[in-house]
Design an enzyme around this catalytic site. Structure first.
Site, PDB file in Angstrom:
ATOM      1  N   ASP B  37       0.849  -1.189   0.000  1.00 23.60           N
ATOM      2  CA  ASP B  37       0.000   0.000   0.000  1.00 23.60           C
ATOM      3  C   ASP B  37       0.887   1.242   0.000  1.00 23.60           C
ATOM      4  O   ASP B  37       1.998   1.199  -0.544  1.00 23.60           O
ATOM      5  CB  ASP B  37      -0.936  -0.065   1.223  1.00 23.60           C
ATOM      6  CG  ASP B  37      -2.277   0.586   0.971  1.00 23.60           C
ATOM      7  OD1 ASP B  37      -2.275   1.771   0.622  1.00 23.60           O
ATOM      8  OD2 ASP B  37      -3.319  -0.063   1.136  1.00 23.60           O
ATOM      9  N   HIS B 107      -3.836   6.128   3.035  1.00 21.17           N
ATOM     10  CA  HIS B 107      -4.510   4.905   2.609  1.00 21.17           C
ATOM     11  C   HIS B 107      -3.910   3.653   3.269  1.00 21.17           C
ATOM     12  O   HIS B 107      -4.624   2.806   3.800  1.00 21.17           O
ATOM     13  CB  HIS B 107      -4.394   4.827   1.083  1.00 21.17           C
ATOM     14  CG  HIS B 107      -5.223   3.794   0.416  1.00 21.17           C
ATOM     15  ND1 HIS B 107      -4.833   2.471   0.297  1.00 21.17           N
ATOM     16  CD2 HIS B 107      -6.431   3.871  -0.197  1.00 21.17           C
ATOM     17  CE1 HIS B 107      -5.756   1.807  -0.359  1.00 21.17           C
ATOM     18  NE2 HIS B 107      -6.744   2.625  -0.681  1.00 21.17           N
ATOM     19  N   SER B 444     -11.045  -0.856  -1.119  1.00 20.06           N
ATOM     20  CA  SER B 444      -9.804  -0.820  -0.329  1.00 20.06           C
ATOM     21  C   SER B 444     -10.092  -1.013   1.147  1.00 20.06           C
ATOM     22  O   SER B 444      -9.271  -1.554   1.877  1.00 20.06           O
ATOM     23  CB  SER B 444      -9.116   0.540  -0.476  1.00 20.06           C
ATOM     24  OG  SER B 444      -8.329   0.592  -1.620  1.00 20.06           O
TER      25      SER B 444
END
Lengths: 91, 655
Positions: B37, B107, B444
């Site tokens: 990520d 994220h 996600s």
């Protein structure tokens, strides 16, 4: 023909390694050398291969990432899977 | 997250039953969960190592702390590495300060903490959604492999780096890899993610991937390799409600995490198209795209904008720059009823498509439209929930139509989890707000929920293969919502396995599935043979020790779902199930797809021992063809009265 061919980054996938999990530094160096030799056989020299390769996958995945001309990638793809280093998005 | 685990485990906040999978699986103790990520914010309380013992001896990874902004690991966050050469080869530029595994985007911190973050009481987003943040495997160790960087041409993560991340994670000894990224659906041999995942699964590592946010378009699902667990996204029963009040007396429910309007009064209301700049089109201005709004018309008003147009445009920012006092974000038709609570940069509320039509109709009906947006507040117990997020990518699987994808759905809308403190939640330069916890929406966010459950199952059943863990998770999923009706999609129409796979995850059921559909590496190679890959192409995948069988049928690939593509008259499918529960007899229940007769032989399976495997055949026969339906859906369930082992059946009768 263009004076300068456009180079792109590709991944050349060779499968898995013969070495087991108890791998030595010498084994890993040997893998990188084999990648240089393999690509060098297409580019004309190991030095050119050394310049082109920016990842040598040594542990479990056997393969490398390199900056190549399209014709060079096409030639390698006649023997092993080769694909563009494509972008992906966060989801 | 502060609510999703309570929602999935059907538990009250702060109450963990002794029979809960968390207790049974020791909260994922000593399982190692990795993500590929944007890196990690190591200072987050979600990754504090208070109460953690020594790092498991199997760990061979490291923490790359070689720059001023490097990541320091601890006994919880045991690894952090970064891979950027593929990004740079594509033209990406990094300097010495941002070349590290530190997450400056948010994220990666969010996804890693959702999968394996600690219990952190008092987590909230600007005071909203307060609760105890926690990952699915709160006592797991976590490791971050940063492979995503600032976008170039809309892409953040590159195949070469993804493969390097996989190679390192496999070597380092992780148990679960969570991958909340992807590209267009693509051939398995042209995809670094599929290849990397294959090597991970070959080494016993569970790989969980997000299905993509290209829904509700049919055939949009990505990450479709059969060795991955592919996850769609659905809602929770929580909303951050911010009502839109119109001067005509209408009160419309919207959602937001923005600050309230400064004055408790009605504000002038204008639509984007009414506020268009001289050289803008009505359509672009209605969507509040950059440079389409005339500040003179917008100043001090609430601006109504239509959702969509470009994923990268922050409409709140456009509205604020034009001088708006607030914004009503109206869903487009595709987004339907799925309303997302974002921390907008100005007072705002997102409303459904139907309600958006009301707002526009009201604006058009009067010379002096007025509106107000109430301050957001969190509400739970919302019904129906879960429902499928409109953005969640859908089947059919365009790479292998004979394989159902996604496999499962999990919460992916308005998920609160840890966040970077390097940037603001809107990522706008002028937005100086920082928040250690933030909401995000997307597949996600649903993906690491499944990774967290996979971590629990790894602790509880360390001997289970990645396919067994997938089977346990998917065959125990549910397809009904909290109204006990079939789960719906963002338009509140009945959802299908193309959006939810087997259904919504039920972690407590997954720990004791009764039977599993197992697969090994040779099964995956058989799958590739049956898919038509040439022997020369298969050689790298197979280490050279594998020969394609004379007859290999995709229909017999031992996947937990049954998908028959282009059924002409009749077809028989074989499956084998392994007993992982107790000795007993299972009987089959069948739900026929419309126009298809399904028979199963035998109709009962008796298991005397744990580990015993039995096969069964499913024969599907076309009775009639539904003119309007390219696909029809049914299912079969094996049950011993205690366990319910569900398989969706998907049939297309068109080639």
């Amino acid at each position: 023909a263009p004076a300068f061919a456009i180079k792109k980054s590709y991944i050349v996938y060779l499968g898995s390694h013969a070495h087991g999990p108890q791998v030595t530094t010498a084994d890993l160096d040997g893998v990188t050398e084999s990648h240089y030799e393999f690509l060098g056989s297409f580019l004309g020299s190991k030095d050119k291969a050394r310049d082109a390769i920016f990842y040598s996958y040594k542990r479990h995945i056997n393969g490398f990432a390199a900056t190549l001309e399209e014709e060079e990638a096409d030639e390698i793809a006649k023997h092993v899977p080769v694909f563009l280093n494509k972008g992906k998005k966060l989801h | 997250t502060t609510h999703s685990w309570d929602f999935m485990l059907l538990e009250k906040e702060g109450v963990i039953h002794s029979s809960s999978v968390w207790n049974q699986a020791r909260f994922g103790e000593d399982t190692i969960i990795a993500n590929l990520d944007t890196g990690v914010w190591p200072e987050s309380d979600s990754f504090s190592d208070k109460g953690f013992g020594p790092i498991p001896s199997k760990w061979k990874g490291k923490c790359e702390d070689d720059t001023p902004t490097g990541v320091k690991c601890n006994r919880k966050l045991i690894g952090a590495r970064y891979f950027n050469k593929g990004y740079e080869a594509y033209g990406g530029k990094l300097n010495s300060t941002n070349k590290s595994a530190r997450d400056d985007e948010g994220h990666g911190t969010h996804t890693l903490s959702t999968a394996g973050g600690n219990f952190v009481p008092g987590a909230n987003v600007f005071g909203l959604g307060n609760g105890t943040a926690k990952g699915g495997s709160p006592k797991a160790r976590v490791a971050a492999y940063k492979v995503c960087w600032a976008p170039i041409n809309g892409s953040e993560c590159f195949d070469a780096d993804i493969m390097a991340g996989f190679d390192a994670a496999i070597h380092d000894g992780v148990d679960v890899i969570s991958v909340s990224l992807g590209g267009d659906p693509t051939d398995y041999f042209n995809d670094g993610l599929a290849i990397g995942a294959f090597h991970a699964v070959k080494n016993g590592i569970v790989v969980v991937c997000s299905a993509g946010n290209s829904g509700p378009i049919d055939g949009s699902v990505s990450n479709v390799a059969p060795w991955m667990i592919t996850v769609g996204a659905s809602t929770l029963d929580r909303e951050f409600q911010a009502f839109v009040e119109l001067r005509n007396g209408k009160r419309l429910k919207g959602t937001s995490l923005s600050r309230p309007l400064p004055k408790d009064t009605f504000y002038p209301l204008i639509s984007g198209s009414q506020a268009k700049a001289a050289d803008a089109t009505d359509e672009d201005a209605l969507r509040c795209l950059p440079e389409t709004l005339d500040p003179k018309k917008v100043k001090g008003k609430i601006l109504a904008c239509l959702r969509g147009g470009s994923a990268r445009v922050d409409k709140g920012y456009q509205a604020l720059m034009a001088g708006a006092a607030g914004m009503i974000l109206c869903n487009d038709k595709l987004s339907g009823n799925e309303i997302i609570a974002d921390p907008h940069v100005l007072p705002a509320s997102q409303i459904t498509y139907e309600d958006g039509l009301e707002v526009i109709a009201y604006i058009d009906s009067t010379d002096d439209p007025l509106a107000y947006i109430t301050a957001p507040s969190a509400q739970t117990g919302i019904k129906p929930a879960p429902f499928m997020a409109s953005f969640s990518s859908r089947g059919p699987n365009t790479v292998t139509p004979q394989l159902l994808k996604p496999d499962i759905t999990a919460p992916g809308v308005n998920i609160i989890a840890a966040y970077t403190e390097a940037s603001s939640p809107t990522d706008e330069a002028f937005d100086k707000r920082k928040t250690p916890y933030n909401t995000e929406s997307g597949t996600s966010m649903s993906c690491p929920h499944v990774s967290g459950v996979a971590g629990l199952l790894k602790t509880l059943h360390p001997e289970w293969s990645p396919a067994a863990i997938r089977s346990a998770i998917v065959t125990t999923a549910r397809t009904r919502d909290n109204t006990m009706n079939p789960m719906v999609d963002g338009s509140f129409e009945e959802a299908t396995p193309f959006s939810y796979g087997h259904g919504h995850i039920r972690p407590n059921r997954a720990m004791d599935p009764g039977l599993i559909y197992d697969l090994n590496v040779n099964d995956y190679l058989d799958f590739l043979c049956a898919s038509g890959y040439r022997k020369t192409m298969l050689q790298p995948f197979s280490d050279g020790h594998y020969k394609c069988p004379q007859t290999a049928h995709l229909r017999d690939f031992n996947y937990p779902s049954i998908t028959v593509h282009a059924l002409e008259e009749s077809a028989t499918v074989t499956r084998r199930v392994k007993n992982v529960g107790s000795p007993g007899t299972y009987a089959v229940n069948i739900r026929n797809p419309l126009g298809i007769s399904v028979s199963v032989e035998p109709t009962t399976l008796t298991f005397k021992d744990v580990g015993e495997e039995k096969s069964y055949n499913v024969t599907l026969t076309v009775k009639w063809r539904e003119n309007d339906e390219a696909y029809v859906f049914g299912g079969l369930t094996w049950t011993d009265g205690k366990h319910y082992v569900r398989s969706p059946i998907v049939v297309s009768t068109e080639s």
